[in-house]
Design a protein around this motif. Sequence first.
Motif, short mmCIF file in Angstrom:
data_model
loop_
_atom_site.label_atom_id
_atom_site.label_comp_id
_atom_site.label_asym_id
_atom_site.label_seq_id
_atom_site.Cartn_x
_atom_site.Cartn_y
_atom_site.Cartn_z
N GLU A 108 67.54 37.41 54.13
CA GLU A 108 67.79 36.53 55.27
C GLU A 108 67.12 35.19 55.04
O GLU A 108 66.22 35.06 54.20
N CYS A 109 67.55 34.19 55.80
CA CYS A 109 66.92 32.89 55.79
C CYS A 109 65.47 33.03 56.25
O CYS A 109 65.18 33.75 57.21
N VAL B 195 64.34 28.14 54.93
CA VAL B 195 64.50 27.98 53.49
C VAL B 195 65.00 29.29 52.89
O VAL B 195 64.76 30.38 53.41
N THR B 196 65.70 29.14 51.78
CA THR B 196 66.08 30.29 50.98
C THR B 196 65.81 29.93 49.53
O THR B 196 65.45 28.79 49.22
N TRP B 197 65.96 30.87 48.64
CA TRP B 197 65.71 30.62 47.23
C TRP B 197 66.52 31.60 46.40
O TRP B 197 67.00 32.62 46.90
N THR B 198 66.69 31.29 45.14
CA THR B 198 67.42 32.18 44.23
C THR B 198 66.65 32.30 42.92
O THR B 198 66.29 31.30 42.31
N MET B 199 66.37 33.52 42.53
CA MET B 199 65.75 33.82 41.24
C MET B 199 66.85 34.28 40.29
O MET B 199 67.60 35.21 40.61
N ALA C 295 66.28 26.02 48.83
CA ALA C 295 67.41 25.36 49.48
C ALA C 295 67.28 25.54 50.98
O ALA C 295 66.61 26.47 51.46
N ASN C 296 67.92 24.64 51.74
CA ASN C 296 67.94 24.76 53.19
C ASN C 296 68.89 25.87 53.61
O ASN C 296 69.90 26.14 52.95
#
Length: 273
Positions: A266-267, A192-196, A182-183
């Motif tokens: 963090e981003c 960008v960031t992400w989620t596991m 995700a932005n």
Amino acid sequence: MIRRVAAGLAVLLAAAGCSDEPEPVPVAEDFSDTVTSLLRAVDGGATPSFGAETCGAWPATPDQVITWADAALTGVAPERLRAAAVAAGWQPQTADGVDLALVGPHDVLLALTGGTVRAERPNCTKSGDSRRLDHNDFTRPDPTEAQARAVADGQERAARTAAAIRGIIELGGRAADEPALANCGGAGPRGVTWTMRDTAKLPARTNLPAVMSQMDEELRSAGWTTQSTPDGMTATGDGLTATITARHSSIEGDPSPFLLEIRPGECVPVTGS
């Protein structure tokens, strides 16, 4: 009677300056500066035209505005604009139907198609005639090489953390193979960031306070900082943030749902090519 009330309300709204029709408004400097500085970095003669109007929403608020810019670029390849955008803190996107899509500082969206640029900041609750971009094209970040390396490293660490947390109480379930990107970022450089995510079912008889206490002890011994929440805990460490949620099912005798979410602390800022 209803007609008279409606007519009276319309008169009051008109007198108050409220309207569901778009009206021109000044273009915010942060938008015009962000767009102009990027375009002139690749084409010194670029002269974008700007516009802004209310969204035609009621009740209207100051942020219910769509702002846009149009420009023509001469002899500028998408790769060149992408490189300049990355250097200026814009996050490339994966998009269909355009040569290049970018999310920039101050939530500016920009697309290059051929030699034509369209930029928008759509602070609207509904679309209007002035909207030209498909905003779904700006929800899938395309990481640079440097970002991709950082994301891969973070996700590898997250997978190890998830396995360790599951192992504490012998959970089933598994972490997602491809965490969604995700932005992120805001007025400054984007990223960008992400989620596991990892889900499991605990036996209905599980003593959840004891489980959380065991996890808290294990995480703290590994150097993580933990904090209790009404349904579990949050933990930070190794450049990651983990949220652990476990609660008894509302149906007596059913398994207790368990959710683990891990994301970068963090981003991951846009860097590289």
